[in-house]
Each structure stands twice: as C-alpha cells, then as structure tokens.
Scaffold this motif. Structure first.
Motif, PDB file in Angstrom:
ATOM      1  N   SER A 318       0.813  -1.336   0.253  1.00  0.00           N
ATOM      2  CA  SER A 318      -0.059  -0.077  -0.050  1.00  0.00           C
ATOM      3  C   SER A 318       1.012   1.307   0.094  1.00  0.00           C
ATOM      4  CB  SER A 318      -1.026  -0.034   1.117  1.00  0.00           C
ATOM      5  OG  SER A 318      -1.848  -0.944   1.022  1.00  0.00           O
ATOM      6  N   THR A 319       1.928   1.187   0.616  1.00  0.00           N
ATOM      7  CA  THR A 319       2.837   2.315   0.719  1.00  0.00           C
ATOM      8  C   THR A 319       3.482   2.660  -0.606  1.00  0.00           C
ATOM      9  OG1 THR A 319       3.493   1.806   2.877  1.00  0.00           O
ATOM     10  CG2 THR A 319       4.909   3.343   1.727  1.00  0.00           C
ATOM     11  N   PHE A 320       3.855   1.634  -1.411  1.00  0.00           N
ATOM     12  CA  PHE A 320       4.263   1.824  -2.886  1.00  0.00           C
ATOM     13  C   PHE A 320       3.178   2.453  -3.623  1.00  0.00           C
ATOM     14  CE2 PHE A 320       7.989  -0.735  -1.431  1.00  0.00           C
ATOM     15  CZ  PHE A 320       8.909  -0.067  -1.695  1.00  0.00           C
ATOM     16  N   ARG A 321       2.070   1.866  -3.479  1.00  0.00           N
ATOM     17  CA  ARG A 321       0.841   2.449  -4.166  1.00  0.00           C
ATOM     18  C   ARG A 321       0.627   3.732  -3.912  1.00  0.00           C
ATOM     19  NH1 ARG A 321      -2.635  -3.464  -4.026  1.00  0.00           N
ATOM     20  NH2 ARG A 321      -1.806  -4.138  -5.991  1.00  0.00           N
ATOM     21  N   PHE A 322       0.568   4.306  -2.838  1.00  0.00           N
ATOM     22  CA  PHE A 322       0.318   5.648  -2.681  1.00  0.00           C
ATOM     23  C   PHE A 322       1.457   6.598  -3.518  1.00  0.00           C
ATOM     24  CE2 PHE A 322      -2.251   4.531   1.237  1.00  0.00           C
ATOM     25  CZ  PHE A 322      -3.181   5.540   0.822  1.00  0.00           C
ATOM     26  N   ILE A 327       2.714  10.480  -8.085  1.00  0.00           N
ATOM     27  CA  ILE A 327       3.397  10.424  -9.148  1.00  0.00           C
ATOM     28  C   ILE A 327       2.778  10.784 -10.402  1.00  0.00           C
ATOM     29  CG2 ILE A 327       5.478   9.953 -10.530  1.00  0.00           C
ATOM     30  CD1 ILE A 327       6.717   8.759  -8.140  1.00  0.00           C
ATOM     31  N   GLY A 328       1.823   9.976 -10.478  1.00  0.00           N
ATOM     32  CA  GLY A 328       0.829   9.851 -11.458  1.00  0.00           C
ATOM     33  C   GLY A 328      -0.074  10.899 -11.768  1.00  0.00           C
ATOM     34  N   LEU A 329      -0.225  11.569 -10.771  1.00  0.00           N
ATOM     35  CA  LEU A 329      -1.221  12.891 -10.616  1.00  0.00           C
ATOM     36  C   LEU A 329      -0.765  13.876 -11.661  1.00  0.00           C
ATOM     37  CD1 LEU A 329      -2.490  13.309  -6.991  1.00  0.00           C
ATOM     38  CD2 LEU A 329      -3.745  12.626  -8.877  1.00  0.00           C
ATOM     39  N   ILE A 343       5.799  -0.386 -14.183  1.00  0.00           N
ATOM     40  CA  ILE A 343       6.722  -1.630 -14.217  1.00  0.00           C
ATOM     41  C   ILE A 343       7.341  -1.780 -12.871  1.00  0.00           C
ATOM     42  CG2 ILE A 343       8.896  -2.815 -15.019  1.00  0.00           C
ATOM     43  CD1 ILE A 343       8.093  -1.611 -17.701  1.00  0.00           C
ATOM     44  N   GLY A 344       7.904  -0.714 -12.360  1.00  0.00           N
ATOM     45  CA  GLY A 344       8.803  -0.983 -11.259  1.00  0.00           C
ATOM     46  C   GLY A 344       7.825  -1.179  -9.710  1.00  0.00           C
ATOM     47  N   SER A 345       6.746  -0.355  -9.899  1.00  0.00           N
ATOM     48  CA  SER A 345       5.644  -0.647  -8.934  1.00  0.00           C
ATOM     49  C   SER A 345       5.229  -2.026  -8.734  1.00  0.00           C
ATOM     50  CB  SER A 345       4.758   0.369  -9.184  1.00  0.00           C
ATOM     51  OG  SER A 345       3.561   0.106  -8.227  1.00  0.00           O
ATOM     52  N   ASN A 346       4.789  -2.569  -9.845  1.00  0.00           N
ATOM     53  CA  ASN A 346       4.212  -3.895 -10.017  1.00  0.00           C
ATOM     54  C   ASN A 346       5.330  -5.129  -9.794  1.00  0.00           C
ATOM     55  OD1 ASN A 346       1.724  -3.025 -11.051  1.00  0.00           O
ATOM     56  ND2 ASN A 346       1.919  -3.573 -13.194  1.00  0.00           N
ATOM     57  N   CYS A 347       6.640  -4.681 -10.060  1.00  0.00           N
ATOM     58  CA  CYS A 347       7.622  -5.484  -9.459  1.00  0.00           C
ATOM     59  C   CYS A 347       7.832  -5.631  -7.947  1.00  0.00           C
ATOM     60  CB  CYS A 347       8.838  -5.235 -10.221  1.00  0.00           C
ATOM     61  SG  CYS A 347       9.104  -5.627 -11.868  1.00  0.00           S
ATOM     62  N   ILE A 348       7.808  -4.585  -7.401  1.00  0.00           N
ATOM     63  CA  ILE A 348       7.649  -4.343  -5.931  1.00  0.00           C
ATOM     64  C   ILE A 348       6.627  -5.398  -5.534  1.00  0.00           C
ATOM     65  CG2 ILE A 348       7.760  -3.103  -4.021  1.00  0.00           C
ATOM     66  CD1 ILE A 348       9.076  -1.126  -5.572  1.00  0.00           C
ATOM     67  N   VAL A 349       5.465  -5.186  -5.805  1.00  0.00           N
ATOM     68  CA  VAL A 349       4.227  -5.785  -5.648  1.00  0.00           C
ATOM     69  C   VAL A 349       4.415  -7.494  -5.739  1.00  0.00           C
ATOM     70  CG1 VAL A 349       1.784  -6.006  -5.998  1.00  0.00           C
ATOM     71  CG2 VAL A 349       2.561  -4.045  -5.908  1.00  0.00           C
ATOM     72  N   PHE A 434      -8.017   4.174 -10.525  1.00  0.00           N
ATOM     73  CA  PHE A 434      -7.276   2.777 -10.833  1.00  0.00           C
ATOM     74  C   PHE A 434      -6.234   2.757  -9.844  1.00  0.00           C
ATOM     75  CE2 PHE A 434      -3.318   1.821 -13.201  1.00  0.00           C
ATOM     76  CZ  PHE A 434      -3.574   0.331 -13.046  1.00  0.00           C
ATOM     77  N   SER A 435      -5.471   3.983  -9.434  1.00  0.00           N
ATOM     78  CA  SER A 435      -4.331   3.927  -8.427  1.00  0.00           C
ATOM     79  C   SER A 435      -4.582   4.079  -7.035  1.00  0.00           C
ATOM     80  CB  SER A 435      -3.253   4.872  -9.034  1.00  0.00           C
ATOM     81  OG  SER A 435      -3.823   6.392  -8.957  1.00  0.00           O
ATOM     82  N   LEU A 436      -5.601   5.040  -6.633  1.00  0.00           N
ATOM     83  CA  LEU A 436      -5.952   5.409  -5.367  1.00  0.00           C
ATOM     84  C   LEU A 436      -6.831   4.253  -4.472  1.00  0.00           C
ATOM     85  CD1 LEU A 436      -5.292   7.539  -3.354  1.00  0.00           C
ATOM     86  CD2 LEU A 436      -7.459   8.637  -3.813  1.00  0.00           C
ATOM     87  N   ILE A 437      -7.566   3.876  -5.167  1.00  0.00           N
ATOM     88  CA  ILE A 437      -8.594   3.109  -4.436  1.00  0.00           C
ATOM     89  C   ILE A 437      -7.771   1.718  -3.881  1.00  0.00           C
ATOM     90  CG2 ILE A 437     -10.590   1.355  -4.663  1.00  0.00           C
ATOM     91  CD1 ILE A 437     -12.017   3.326  -6.354  1.00  0.00           C
TER      92      ILE A 437
END
Length: 474
Positions: A318-322, A327-329, A343-349, A434-437
């Motif tokens: 959740s921390t990485f998703r926030f 950044i995406g805003l 890609i980086g976020s999904n790899c961490i997940v 898509f990203s916040l929820i």
C-alpha cells in the motif's frame, strides 16, 4: 515450533499438480469474466452501461446470499463418496456450456439497440447461470484444499502450486485479450472485437473448465467430518463462534473493494495510455518475479508467523501504491514516465505475490480446523463459500460500482465497436480511481488481521489435539 502433523506425508506430487492444473483451468474463465466481461457487454454486445451496472450489482447481492447457502448444503450433506469432488464432477459440464454461451450472445442476437429486451434477457439467463454454476464448483474446489491433507506444510505447497498455475492461466488472459483487442483495431487484420471474444470465450468454456474438472476425478478427500450429516444449527453456531474465520472474512471483504480500482485497468491502458496491450509490457516483468516469490514464504516463516508476514506485506504494498498515485497525478498520460513507474511498482508488489496468494488461504484452512477443534464440527464448505462471497464483491459488485463510476466521470462508450477518445479530465479521473482505491483499501484490510489469534503456541496445540481426535478417520 513444529507439530507432529508436519512429519507425515499424505499427498502425492501427482495429486498436488492435478489440483494446481485444475485451479489454472478454473481461473482462466474467471479471469476473462471478471476482467473483460463489462467491456464485452458495453463495447461488443452493445448494452447500456447503466443496465450492466445494475445487473452486476444484483448479481453481487445474489452471490452474498447464494454462496453461504451452497456452503451450508455442502457441509450438511452426507460425505461417503467425497462431498466436494462429487459436486465438481456433476456441475463442471454445465459450467462449461454456460461460460461459452456468455460470449456467443452477439452471434445469436443481431440487434444494435443498447436497451434491446432480447439481449438483456439473454444476458440475464447466461450470466446468472454461469454465476450459479461457478459458485457451486468454486466453493467445493476451495474447500478441497482444507481436506486433502492434515499436514500444514503439504497444504502450503499445494496452495503454492495452485497459485502458480492460477497466475499462468490468468496471465494468458491478460496477454492474449489485450493483444487481440489491439489487433482488432488495426486495418491490417480482418479480425473484429466480436471474433476476439468468441474465440477466447469458447477456449475458457471448453479447455479451461475441462482442466478444472480433473480435480473431481483425481483428488482425494482425506479429512472427513465425524458425523455422517451435520445439523444446520450446529454449523451456524460453529461459524458464529469462529472468531479467526470472522476476522479473515472481514479483512477479505475490505480488500475486495480494491476491485473497483482494478476494474479500471483496461480503461487506463486503453483510454489513457492508448494501447490495451501496454498492460503486457507493464505486467510481464512482475509476473516473472511473482513466480519466484513463493520461495520467499519459507524464508519469511523462519523469522515471523503467518499473521505478521501478511500484515507486513500488505503495508509495504500500500505504501508503494500511494507513492505511484501521487507521481501519476502529474504524469498519468505520459508513456515515458508511467510505463517505467508502473513496471517498477508492479515488480515490488510481485515480490510479495507468493505471500499474498498463499498465506491468507493457509490461514483460512486453519480457521476451518479451528472450528473442528473447538466445536467438533467441520465447516470448510461454509468457510470457503463466505470467502467466495467476498471474492465476488471484487468480481461483480466492484465491476458494478466501476460501471456506475464510468457514467459519473463522463466516460463515453463505443457506439459501434470503435474505440472512442476520452477527454483529458476523464483520463485523469480514470487514473485516480485505478491507482488510489487499491492503496487505501490495502491499508484498511490490515486492521482485522491484527486480532487474528491462531498463531505460535495456540496453533501447535490445535494441531496436536486434532491429530489425537482424528485417529479413527485419517
């Protein structure tokens, strides 16, 4: 600290692999339906999004009622010939037909009206038939992992195998469908969106459910209920007193609402980044990592118990998703920024993928053992039916809410199977949902797990006492 159940082997490698392959077959169809059915209904079958949202909401409500009833029926019934495997054998042929029929609607009904009574009737019959058949077999299959072996280590390995097969099957959907959608957009190929969904739908019904049915023939139930028939009143009392089960289900219920965000993934890649197949580029590295993430479970268990591992995993993700959300805003439609970021976020997940796919199910099997330990009543049918009710929130209610949100944010659907360009404001709103929820929901889902208590000494005492009480039935 080990318990003596962990020292005896019950399950063959062949049986473990068959269980995994069966899970992959089932998930192939489920991934197609939960990820692309809303898109298919709105953009291929050409049915009004408001009608689809209403039907999905009704389907989700029905599942919440229907699944527990299925679980009660399974736990109540006589189990001489294997109460779970016999259900899978009987129902999967109907499930295969229902899965195929869903995607054949536009072939049978040639009507461009988005409020056609004929199309809506066909949708209601085929969709709810699929939902009911899937619910029955999914409860039976889910409960099967709790009774094929009493050995917690064998259960973990079986769940891991099943989840690897699940990932392979779902990845096939997530690779094939976006590629085929993009191919259908190209003038170089004479392939329509309808053809794409007919082919993939028939594959899910015939091949996917065919593989799923193997579990009904080649998997053995080893833990049996002590009573030939368990009274319904005793079953309900046992569930009500099962605090660990209630806490797990509450956490799963909270997590399921992240599906509202994930339902927007197709719209983000297609309508914001411009290519449905961009999801393949973004998700493939993470998929590869996730296949190796199961090895992390053994390492983590040497340091922490299951409860602590799961909580730590959820908080990290959740921390990485926030971080990605903020950044995406600013850069939500910028391919050069968003593709590497995702890609980086999904790899961490994905590093935590094995933990999140296996340990929650392992805790659920232990919660069913807890019911037997405290009350003498086995409730794997009810436990997994309630879990499935929660999962259906992700698959149906979440899609229903997502369809409502599409209207709220001003999304313009395709009028004749052609891709429609969305306004900048709509694209930004798609990114936010898509990203916040999922980030917010991930944090909230940790709260019930903090009170889960089948850990360490309590867990080992449970297994030791169950082993003694099961001497005559295993």
């Amino acid at each position: 600290m080990e318990n003596s159940y962990e020292n005896k082997k019950h399950l063959s490698r062949r049986e473990q692999i068959i269980y995994g392959i069966s899970n992959g077959g089932q998930v192939f169809g489920y991934s197609l339906v939960t990820s692309y059915l809303m898109y298919f209904y709105i953009n291929v079958f050409l049915i009004d999004a408001k009608i689809i949202s209403l039907i999905f909401l009704l389907g989700g409500i029905w599942d919440i009622i229907n699944n527990p009833l299925i679980g009660i029926f399974i736990d109540h019934k006589e189990n001489k010939a294997g109460k779970l495997t016999s259900i899978i054998r009987k129902i999967t042929p109907i499930q295969a037909v229902a899965t195929s029929l869903i995607f054949l609607g536009p072939v049978f009904i040639k009507d461009n009206s988005n409020i056609s009574a004929t199309k809506i009737t066909y949708l209601l019959i085929t969709y709810f038939l699929w939902e009911f058949m899937y619910s029955i077999t999914d409860v039976a299959f889910g409960g099967l992992v709790a009774v094929i072996t009493p050995n917690p280590i064998e259960r973990q390995k079986t769940i891991s195998t099943a989840n690897i097969c699940m990932q392979l099957a779902s990845s096939l959907v997530f690779v094939a469908v976006p590629l085929l959608i993009d191919v259908s957009k190209s003038d170089k190929f004479n392939i329509s969106l309808l053809s794409v969904f007919v082919v993939i739908g028939l594959s899910a019904g015939i091949v996917g459910i065919g593989l799923f049915s193997l579990s009904g023939y080649f998997v053995k139930e080893r833990i049996q209920q002590t009573k030939t028939v368990q009274p319904i009143k005793e079953l309900l009392i046992s569930v009500a007193k099962n605090k660990p089960l209630v806490l797990l289900l509450l956490s799963n219920l909270i997590s399921s609402f992240s599906g509202i965000g994930f339902a927007f993934s197709t719209y983000y890649y297609l309508d914001v980044l411009g290519y449905a197949s961009m999801s393949i580029l973004v998700e493939t590295p993470a998929f590869v990592i996730s296949l190796f993430s199961y090895s992390l479970i053994k390492v983590a268990k040497k340091q922490l118990n299951n409860k602590k591992i799961i909580i730590l995993s959820y908080l990290c993700i959740s921390t990485f998703r926030f971080l990605v959300f903020f950044i995406g805003l600013k850069y939500y439609s910028n391919l050069k920024v968003m593709v590497p970021l995702l890609i980086g976020s999904n790899c961490i997940v994905a590093i935590f993928g094995g933990i999140n796919n296996v340990l929650p199910i392992e805790l659920l099997t232990e919660a069913t053992d807890y019911a037997e330990w405290k009350t003498g009543v086995r409730t794997e049918g009810i436990a997994f039916s309630l879990k499935n009710s929660v999962v259906k929130v992700y698959g149906t209610l979440a899609q229903g809410f997502a369809a409502v949100l599409l209207n709220v944010i001003g999304y313009i659907p395709s009028a004749s199977s052609e891709i429609t360009t969305q306004a900048d404001g709509v694209q930004k709103k798609i990114w936010i949902i898509f990203s916040l929820i999922p980030a917010v929901i991930g944090m909230l889902s940790v709260i019930p797990l903090a009170f889960y208590n089948i850990v360490d000494k309590e867990r080992n005492n449970m297994f030791e006492e169950l082993k003694e009480s099961r001497k005559n039935i295993i």
